[in-house]
Scaffold this motif. Structure first.
Motif, short mmCIF file in Angstrom:
data_model
loop_
_atom_site.label_atom_id
_atom_site.label_comp_id
_atom_site.label_asym_id
_atom_site.label_seq_id
_atom_site.Cartn_x
_atom_site.Cartn_y
_atom_site.Cartn_z
N GLY A 1 5.77 8.64 0.69
CA GLY A 1 5.80 7.58 1.45
C GLY A 1 5.97 6.35 0.04
N ARG A 2 6.60 5.30 0.09
CA ARG A 2 6.94 4.41 -0.73
C ARG A 2 5.79 3.32 -0.49
N PRO A 3 5.45 2.31 -1.35
CA PRO A 3 4.68 1.35 -1.08
C PRO A 3 5.12 0.41 -0.27
N ILE A 4 4.69 0.12 0.80
CA ILE A 4 4.80 -0.94 1.91
C ILE A 4 4.03 -2.18 1.97
N PRO A 5 4.30 -3.32 2.64
CA PRO A 5 3.42 -4.38 2.70
C PRO A 5 2.13 -3.98 3.54
N ALA A 6 0.96 -4.37 3.11
CA ALA A 6 -0.24 -3.97 3.60
C ALA A 6 -0.27 -3.90 5.29
N HIS B 1 -2.85 18.16 0.80
CA HIS B 1 -1.98 19.49 0.69
C HIS B 1 -1.06 19.50 1.97
N GLN B 2 -1.72 19.01 3.07
CA GLN B 2 -0.96 19.24 4.05
C GLN B 2 0.01 17.90 4.74
N GLY B 3 -0.16 16.98 3.66
CA GLY B 3 0.61 15.76 4.07
C GLY B 3 -0.17 14.94 4.87
N THR B 4 -1.34 15.10 5.28
CA THR B 4 -2.43 14.06 5.77
C THR B 4 -2.70 12.79 4.81
N ILE B 5 -2.62 11.88 5.61
CA ILE B 5 -3.00 10.72 4.47
C ILE B 5 -4.59 10.40 4.54
N ARG B 6 -4.99 10.70 3.15
CA ARG B 6 -6.46 10.44 2.92
C ARG B 6 -6.86 9.05 2.33
N GLY B 7 -5.92 8.33 1.81
CA GLY B 7 -6.29 7.18 1.16
C GLY B 7 -4.73 6.33 0.86
N ALA B 8 -5.12 5.08 0.15
CA ALA B 8 -3.80 4.46 -0.09
C ALA B 8 -4.06 3.44 -1.45
N GLU B 9 -3.19 3.20 -2.24
CA GLU B 9 -3.46 2.59 -3.64
C GLU B 9 -2.62 1.27 -3.36
N ALA B 10 -3.25 0.00 -3.75
CA ALA B 10 -2.79 -1.24 -3.57
C ALA B 10 -2.15 -1.67 -4.82
N LEU B 11 -0.78 -1.91 -4.64
CA LEU B 11 0.05 -2.28 -5.51
C LEU B 11 0.53 -3.56 -5.58
N LEU B 12 0.30 -4.52 -6.36
CA LEU B 12 0.67 -5.86 -6.28
C LEU B 12 2.25 -6.20 -6.15
N ARG B 13 2.63 -7.01 -5.66
CA ARG B 13 4.09 -7.50 -5.84
C ARG B 13 4.20 -9.02 -5.73
N LEU C 1 0.64 -1.19 0.04
CA LEU C 1 0.15 0.07 -0.09
C LEU C 1 0.84 1.25 0.07
N GLN C 2 0.68 2.08 -0.83
CA GLN C 2 1.14 3.53 -0.81
C GLN C 2 0.17 4.43 -0.57
N PRO C 3 0.71 5.56 0.26
CA PRO C 3 -0.18 6.41 0.79
C PRO C 3 -0.53 7.59 -0.14
N GLN C 4 -1.70 8.22 -0.17
CA GLN C 4 -2.43 9.08 -0.94
C GLN C 4 -2.32 10.43 -0.06
N VAL C 5 -1.94 11.37 -0.19
CA VAL C 5 -1.97 12.62 0.98
C VAL C 5 -2.76 13.96 0.42
#
Ligand code: C2E
Ligand code: MG
Ligand code: MG
Ligand code: MG
Length: 278
Positions: A260-265, A50-62, A44-48
């Motif tokens: 933030g980089r994608p990291i394990p869920a 304008h203040q850098g607050t996390i609003r969501g995340a994208e699932a990326l397969l590894r 999962l990689q964070p989506q932030v």
């Protein structure tokens, strides 16, 4: 002579073709086996904002292959797509992501999760049913799910595409256009389809601060989105220069190594639930 040279070229070409075909076949076998053996992982990689607050995340397969090592989706997604394996793989990614989503909801810290959908997966006759079933099984809230589609997918069979999207949008699912601006399609679908978001491709984001053409493309996408009441997220934001460029032009959602980089869920959820964020 030229004739001989031509023949040599053909021999080399055939050998290369053969290698490529058998490599592809091997990769396909490995993918099938890998799915059974649970060699796949959702990152999962964070989506932030304008203040850098996390609003969501994208699932990326590894894919962690015992011999090949970590295989990039760029390499194996096309093979999975051609072989049809993307269908069970895509369903698995959705299930994993919804389970994480449910976990966040249950902890009182809901978050929006974006899942990539391949064209082959979307074109399955039972695509809508499979998403509905996954939502029911997970008990996660459809309102927190974003499905990322690509432009190419939106132009063929417009009628059935619209119907499928409408049925899921009625449940609260959001749709985002991934890699927006890289396709060759007309923009008319933007007004016909129940879309919520445009995702500016990283190729435009990366050079926007220095390249006037990329800057113009980013600004145009932002203007289109504003007129059509769509949100915009920029992908591939790697540094402050790019982030400042976007913020100054009112692009308030960003995703990229800068944040933030994608990291394990599991690690992502642990950090999210431990954070002071809402
Ligand atoms: P995408 O959906 O456009 O995902 C964004 C890609 O950009 C990801 O590559 C992500 O790791 C990478 N990225 C994120 N931040 C940055 C940054 O700041 N700089 C740069 N240079 N790159 C960044 P990844 O994870 O290798 O995935 C590549 C593509 O594979 C995805 O592109 C998507 O099209 C496909 N893919 C990944 N997971 C899935 C999946 O579960 N299903 C399907 N159908 N496709 C997937
Ligand atoms: Mg994506
Ligand atoms: Mg993308
Ligand atoms: Mg991309």
């Amino acid at each position: 002579g030229a004739k001989e040279k031509g023949r040599d070229t053909i021999v080399v070409f055939e050998r290369e073709m053969h290698t490529r075909v058998s490599e592809r076949f091997e990769l396909e076998q490995d993918l099938r086996y890998g799915l059974e053996q649970q060699q796949f992982q959702v990152y999962l990689q964070p989506q932030v904002d304008h203040q850098g607050t996390i609003r969501g995340a994208e699932a990326l397969l590894r894919w962690q292959h015992p011999q090949r090592g970590l295989v990039s989706p760029i390499q194996f997604i096309p093979v999975a797509e051609q072989s049809g394996l993307i269908v069970p793989i895509g369903e698995w990614v959705l299930q994993q992501t919804l389970s994480v989503m449910r976990q966040c909801e249950a902890a009182g810290k809901p978050l929006r999760f974006a899942v990539n959908v391949s064209p082959r997966q979307f074109r399955q006759a039972d695509f809508v049913d499979s998403v509905k079933r996954a939502l029911q099984d997970s008990a996660a809230d459809a309102l927190h799910l974003t499905l990322e589609l690509t432009e190419g997918l939106l132009i063929d069979d417009p009628q059935s595409t619209r119907e499928k999207m409408a049925e899921l949008a009625d449940l609260g699912v959001h749709f985002s256009i991934d890699d927006f601006g890289t396709g060759y399609s007309s923009l008319s679908y933007l007004k016909r389809l129940p879309l919520r978001e445009l995702k500016i491709d990283k190729s435009f984001v990366q050079d926007a601060p220095n390249d006037p053409s990329d800057a113009a493309i980013v600004e145009t996408i932002l203007a289109i989105a504003q007129h059509l009441h769509l949100t915009v997220i920029a992908e591939g934001v790697e540094n402050d220069e790019q982030a400042d460029f976007l913020r100054q032009r009112h692009c308030f959602l960003m995703q990229g190594y800068r944040f933030g980089r994608p990291i394990p869920a599991a690690d992502f959820v642990e950090q999210w639930l431990a954070s002071a964020n809402p």
